[in-house]
Design an enzyme around this catalytic site. Structure first.
Site, PDB file in Angstrom:
ATOM      1  N   GLY A 117       0.783  -1.238   0.000  1.00  0.00           N
ATOM      2  CA  GLY A 117       0.000   0.000   0.000  1.00  0.00           C
ATOM      3  C   GLY A 117       0.808   1.279   0.000  1.00  0.00           C
ATOM      4  O   GLY A 117       0.230   2.366   0.078  1.00  0.00           O
TER       5      GLY A 117
ATOM      6  N   PRO B  94       4.525  -5.158  -1.143  1.00  0.00           N
ATOM      7  CA  PRO B  94       4.483  -3.933  -1.951  1.00  0.00           C
ATOM      8  C   PRO B  94       4.268  -4.232  -3.432  1.00  0.00           C
ATOM      9  O   PRO B  94       4.861  -5.177  -3.958  1.00  0.00           O
ATOM     10  CB  PRO B  94       5.887  -3.338  -1.736  1.00  0.00           C
ATOM     11  CG  PRO B  94       6.756  -4.532  -1.490  1.00  0.00           C
ATOM     12  CD  PRO B  94       5.890  -5.541  -0.762  1.00  0.00           C
ATOM     13  N   GLY B  95       3.411  -3.485  -4.078  1.00  0.00           N
ATOM     14  CA  GLY B  95       3.202  -3.628  -5.523  1.00  0.00           C
ATOM     15  C   GLY B  95       3.599  -2.349  -6.228  1.00  0.00           C
ATOM     16  O   GLY B  95       4.654  -2.232  -6.841  1.00  0.00           O
TER      17      GLY B  95
ATOM     18  N   TYR C  90     -10.749   5.799 -11.219  1.00  0.00           N
ATOM     19  CA  TYR C  90     -10.507   6.397  -9.892  1.00  0.00           C
ATOM     20  C   TYR C  90     -10.305   7.910  -9.954  1.00  0.00           C
ATOM     21  O   TYR C  90      -9.818   8.491  -8.980  1.00  0.00           O
ATOM     22  CB  TYR C  90      -9.224   5.813  -9.268  1.00  0.00           C
ATOM     23  CG  TYR C  90      -9.056   4.320  -9.357  1.00  0.00           C
ATOM     24  CD1 TYR C  90      -9.940   3.448  -8.717  1.00  0.00           C
ATOM     25  CD2 TYR C  90      -7.983   3.763 -10.062  1.00  0.00           C
ATOM     26  CE1 TYR C  90      -9.756   2.075  -8.799  1.00  0.00           C
ATOM     27  CE2 TYR C  90      -7.805   2.391 -10.133  1.00  0.00           C
ATOM     28  CZ  TYR C  90      -8.697   1.556  -9.501  1.00  0.00           C
ATOM     29  OH  TYR C  90      -8.521   0.195  -9.571  1.00  0.00           O
TER      30      TYR C  90
ATOM     31  N   CYS D 195     -15.093   5.204 -27.568  1.00  0.00           N
ATOM     32  CA  CYS D 195     -16.365   5.888 -27.784  1.00  0.00           C
ATOM     33  C   CYS D 195     -17.175   6.076 -26.514  1.00  0.00           C
ATOM     34  O   CYS D 195     -18.294   5.551 -26.394  1.00  0.00           O
ATOM     35  CB  CYS D 195     -17.163   5.109 -28.811  1.00  0.00           C
ATOM     36  SG  CYS D 195     -16.300   5.185 -30.371  1.00  0.00           S
ATOM     37  N   GLU D 196     -16.620   6.731 -25.546  1.00  0.00           N
ATOM     38  CA  GLU D 196     -17.407   7.228 -24.424  1.00  0.00           C
ATOM     39  C   GLU D 196     -16.647   8.366 -23.767  1.00  0.00           C
ATOM     40  O   GLU D 196     -15.406   8.411 -23.824  1.00  0.00           O
ATOM     41  CB  GLU D 196     -17.758   6.123 -23.422  1.00  0.00           C
ATOM     42  CG  GLU D 196     -16.592   5.419 -22.768  1.00  0.00           C
ATOM     43  CD  GLU D 196     -17.084   4.412 -21.721  1.00  0.00           C
ATOM     44  OE1 GLU D 196     -17.251   4.826 -20.569  1.00  0.00           O
ATOM     45  OE2 GLU D 196     -17.311   3.233 -22.061  1.00  0.00           O
TER      46      GLU D 196
ATOM     47  N   TYR E  96      -0.645  -1.199 -12.344  1.00  0.00           N
ATOM     48  CA  TYR E  96      -2.095  -1.134 -12.548  1.00  0.00           C
ATOM     49  C   TYR E  96      -2.465  -0.446 -13.861  1.00  0.00           C
ATOM     50  O   TYR E  96      -3.484   0.233 -13.934  1.00  0.00           O
ATOM     51  CB  TYR E  96      -2.776  -0.461 -11.352  1.00  0.00           C
ATOM     52  CG  TYR E  96      -2.443  -1.126 -10.035  1.00  0.00           C
ATOM     53  CD1 TYR E  96      -2.857  -2.431  -9.785  1.00  0.00           C
ATOM     54  CD2 TYR E  96      -1.690  -0.486  -9.061  1.00  0.00           C
ATOM     55  CE1 TYR E  96      -2.534  -3.068  -8.591  1.00  0.00           C
ATOM     56  CE2 TYR E  96      -1.362  -1.112  -7.865  1.00  0.00           C
ATOM     57  CZ  TYR E  96      -1.786  -2.403  -7.633  1.00  0.00           C
ATOM     58  OH  TYR E  96      -1.460  -3.033  -6.452  1.00  0.00           O
TER      59      TYR E  96
HETATM   60  N1  LLP Z   1      -1.620  -7.033  -0.991  1.00  0.00           N
HETATM   61  C1  LLP Z   1      -2.933  -7.166  -1.223  1.00  0.00           C
HETATM   62  C2  LLP Z   1      -3.678  -8.198  -0.519  1.00  0.00           C
HETATM   63  C3  LLP Z   1      -3.559  -6.313  -2.147  1.00  0.00           C
HETATM   64  O1  LLP Z   1      -4.860  -6.434  -2.366  1.00  0.00           O
HETATM   65  C4  LLP Z   1      -2.798  -5.326  -2.812  1.00  0.00           C
HETATM   66  C5  LLP Z   1      -3.426  -4.414  -3.760  1.00  0.00           C
HETATM   67  C6  LLP Z   1      -1.416  -5.236  -2.546  1.00  0.00           C
HETATM   68  C7  LLP Z   1      -0.861  -6.119  -1.616  1.00  0.00           C
HETATM   69  C8  LLP Z   1      -0.509  -4.243  -3.215  1.00  0.00           C
HETATM   70  O2  LLP Z   1      -0.851  -2.932  -2.944  1.00  0.00           O
HETATM   71  P1  LLP Z   1       0.129  -1.747  -3.437  1.00  0.00           P
HETATM   72  O3  LLP Z   1       1.424  -1.890  -2.678  1.00  0.00           O
HETATM   73  O4  LLP Z   1       0.330  -1.927  -4.883  1.00  0.00           O
HETATM   74  O5  LLP Z   1      -0.616  -0.516  -3.110  1.00  0.00           O
HETATM   75  N2  LLP Z   1      -5.989  -0.855  -9.199  1.00  0.00           N
HETATM   76  C9  LLP Z   1      -5.739   0.093  -8.139  1.00  0.00           C
HETATM   77  C10 LLP Z   1      -4.967  -0.503  -7.007  1.00  0.00           C
HETATM   78  C11 LLP Z   1      -5.639  -1.696  -6.398  1.00  0.00           C
HETATM   79  C12 LLP Z   1      -4.810  -2.392  -5.359  1.00  0.00           C
HETATM   80  C13 LLP Z   1      -5.393  -3.709  -5.003  1.00  0.00           C
HETATM   81  N3  LLP Z   1      -4.683  -4.437  -4.003  1.00  0.00           N
HETATM   82  C14 LLP Z   1      -5.039   1.325  -8.705  1.00  0.00           C
HETATM   83  O6  LLP Z   1      -4.808   1.386  -9.913  1.00  0.00           O
HETATM   84  O7  LLP Z   1      -4.754   2.270  -7.960  1.00  0.00           O
END
Ligand code: LLP
Length: 422
Positions: free
Chosen positions: A249, A284-285, A326, A352-353, A381
Site C-alpha cells: 500500500g 508492496p506492488g 478512480y 467511444c465514451e 495497474y
Molecule cells: N496485498 C494485497 C492483498 C492487495 O490487495 C494489494 C493491492 C497489494 C498487496 C498491493 O498494494 P500496493 O502496494 O500496490 O498498493 N488498481 C488500483 C490498485 C488496487 C490495489 C489492489 N490491491 C489502482 O490502480 O490504484
C-alpha cells in the site's frame, strides 16, 4: 514542464530516454501505444526497501518483500523481481501460473483472495505455497478438506481487518469494517479456535492489507498497532503467532509530491512489529513498479472547438483505466524537448465514451499531430488492468535494461482479438 518521476528517465539531447534508450526509437521499432519499463528502476526500488529496512532492523527480522503480482504481472517483470531477491504475493491461479513460470517456488509465494475457488486452493497447495491468507471463517472447512485430500497440512494465516480508512481512492481502501476484506479483531479468535480443531490446517499467523497509495505513515502505525494487540490477545489464549504478513500500500509520486519514504515504513515496523518476534512478510506492488514505466503514445489529432482544444492520443481508457475508474491523475510529458508555449488541452483517447478522458484542462507545451507523448507512472495497474474495449488490440510492453530494449509482450493482432471466439 512536469517533473520526471523516475531517476532512470531523462532528456538526453532533444529526446526523452528511459535509461539509455531513446523513446523516439522505441516508438519507431515497436509502434504506439506501447508500455516502456525500466529494469533498473525496479531493482532500485527493491534495493531502496531492502536498505531502508537493513538500516533500522535487526538482521533476524528483515522482512521478505512479496511483490504484489497484480500491479504488473508480465512474467519478465516477475523474473526481474525474482533476480533482485523478491518474493511474490498472488490473488489467483492465473497469477500462480505466472509466478511459477517466472521461476518462483511455491515456498516463495503467498496467496490472498476474498473468493478463492476450490481449484485455486488445490493448485496453490499442490505448488507448496508458503501461506494462504484467509479472509473468512467459512473458508476453513474447504481448505481443510482439500488439504486432507492432498495429504498435507495447509499453512494458513487470517487476514485482519483493522477498521482503518486508508488509500488513494474509496475503491482502493480495503481495511474498513464495511469492506469485504478480512476479519475484524472480534472474529480472529473464533477463526483461530475453529482452525485448531481441523487436522489439516497449520495456522501460521495473521495477514493484513489496508489499502493502496497511502502516504500517511501514521495510518500504517495505527494498523500495525491493531495487529500487535491481536497478537498479544492470541498469545494470551495460548496460540502461537510465528508470522505476520503486514501487506503493501505504500504511496508513490504521481505529481510533484514526495513518495512515502521507505525509512518511515521501516521505522514503523521496527517500533511495532519487531518487538513481537515474528517472521515478517510485506506485499508492496505499486512502490516497486509504479514509476518504472511510461505509456508511450502518438498524438493522432488536435481538435479545436470554440472554447477548448482536445489532444486526441492513440492510447485510451482500455490501456490505462486509472483516470476513468478512480479519477487518478497521471503526468504526461512530450518526448521531444521543446520550448513551445504552454497550451491547455483536454486529453482524450479514441474510445467511444466520454469516460475515455485522460485529463481535463491540462497544460502542456503546444503539440502537433504525430508528436510523441509519455504518460508517467504507468508501471503499476495499467497493463495489468488493460482490456480490449472497442476491439483495441492490447499494447506491447518493452523492458529497457541499460541500452537494451526487449519486447516482453508483443502487440495483439486482430486475429488474437477473435482467436477465442467460436
Ligand atoms: N496485498 C494485497 C492483498 C492487495 O490487495 C494489494 C493491492 C497489494 C498487496 C498491493 O498494494 P500496493 O502496494 O500496490 O498498493 N488498481 C488500483 C490498485 C488496487 C490495489 C489492489 N490491491 C489502482 O490502480 O490504484
Amino acid at each position: 514542464m512536469q517533473k520526471l518521476l523516475s531517476s532512470k528517465m531523462a532528456y538526453q539531447g532533444t529526446s526523452l530516454h528511459v535509461e539509455d534508450v531513446d523513446l523516439k526509437d522505441v516508438a519507431k521499432q515497436f509502434g504506439t501505444p506501447c508500455y516502456v519499463y525500466s529494469a533498473a528502476h525496479i531493482r532500485g526500488q527493491l534495493q531502496e526497501l531492502q536498505q531502508a529496512f537493513e538500516a533500522v532492523l535487526p538482521k533476524a527480522h528483515m522482512p521478505k518483500f512479496c511483490y504484489a503480482t497484480k500491479a504488473n504481472s508480465n512474467i519478465n517483470i516477475l523474473k526481474t523481481i525474482k533476480d533482485a531477491g523478491g518474493h511474490l504475493e498472488i490473488v489467483s491461479e492465473g497469477e500462480l501460473f505466472r509466478g511459477l513460470k517466472a521461476g518462483f517456488k511455491g515456498s516463495d509465494i503467498v496467496m490472498t483472495g476474498i473468493g478463492k475457488q476450490d481449484s485455486e486452493i488445490r493448485a496453490a497447495l499442490n505448488a507448496g505455497i508458503k501461506q494462504l491468507n484467509l479472509e473468512a471463517i467459512e473458508e476453513l472447512e474447504t481448505v481443510n478438506a482439500i488439504a486432507a485430500e492432498l495429504g498435507l497440512k495447509a499453512p494458513v494465516a487470517f487476514r485482519l481487518n483493522p477498521n482503518i480508512a486508508a488509500g488513494g481512492d474509496d475503491k482502493i481502501m480495503t481495511g474498513r469494517a464495511r469492506d469485504k476484506f478480512g476479519l475484524g479483531p472480534d472474529r480472529i479468535l473464533e477463526a483461530y479456535e475453529t482452525a485448531h480443531k481441523l487436522p489439516n490446517l497449520e495456522v501460521v499467523g495473521l495477514s493484513m492489507h489496508i489499502g493502496s497509495q497511502i502516504h500517511e505513515v501514521w495510518l500504517f502505525r495505527q494498523a500495525y498497532g491493531v495487529m500487535a494487540e491481536m497478537v498479544q490477545t492470541l498469545r494470551a489464549e495460548g496460540y502461537k503467532v510465528p508470522r505476520l504478513d503486514i501487506g503493501g500500500g505504500f504511496g508513490i509520486a504521481y505529481q510533484e509530491e514526495e513518495p512515502l519514504p521507505a525509512k518511515d515504513i521501516a521505522e514503523a515496523v521496527r517500533d511495532i512489529i519487531v518487538p513481537l518476534d515474528v517472521e515478517i512478510l510485506m506485499e508492496p506492488g505499486r512502490f516497486v513498479v509504479g514509476n518504472c514505466g511510461v505509456l508511450l503514445s502518438e498524438v493522432i489529432n488536435i481538435k479545436h472547438t470554440t472554447d477548448k482544444s482536445f489532444l486526441v492520443c492513440d492510447f485510451a481508457m482500455n490501456d490505462i483505466m486509472r483516470p476513468s475508474l478512480y479519477n487518478a491523475w497521471h503526468s504526461i510529458v512530450p518526448v521531444a524537448k521543446t520550448n513551445a508555449t504552454d497550451t491547455t488541452y483536454d486529453i482524450v483517447g479514441p474510445v467511444c465514451e466520454t469516460g475515455d478522458t485522460f485529463a481535463r484542462s491540462r497544460t502542456l507545451p503546444q503539440l502537433e499531430k504525430g508528436d510523441l507523448v509519455a504518460v508517467q507512472s504507468a508501471g503499476a495497474y495499467c497493463s495489468s488492468m488493460a482490456s480490449n474495449y472497442n476491439s483495441r488490440p492490447m499494447a506491447p510492453e518493452v523492458l529497457i535494461d541499460g541500452d537494451k530494449a526487449t519486447l516482453i509482450r508483443r502487440r495483439q493482432t486482430f486475429d488474437d482479438l477473435i482467436a477465442l471466439e467460436a
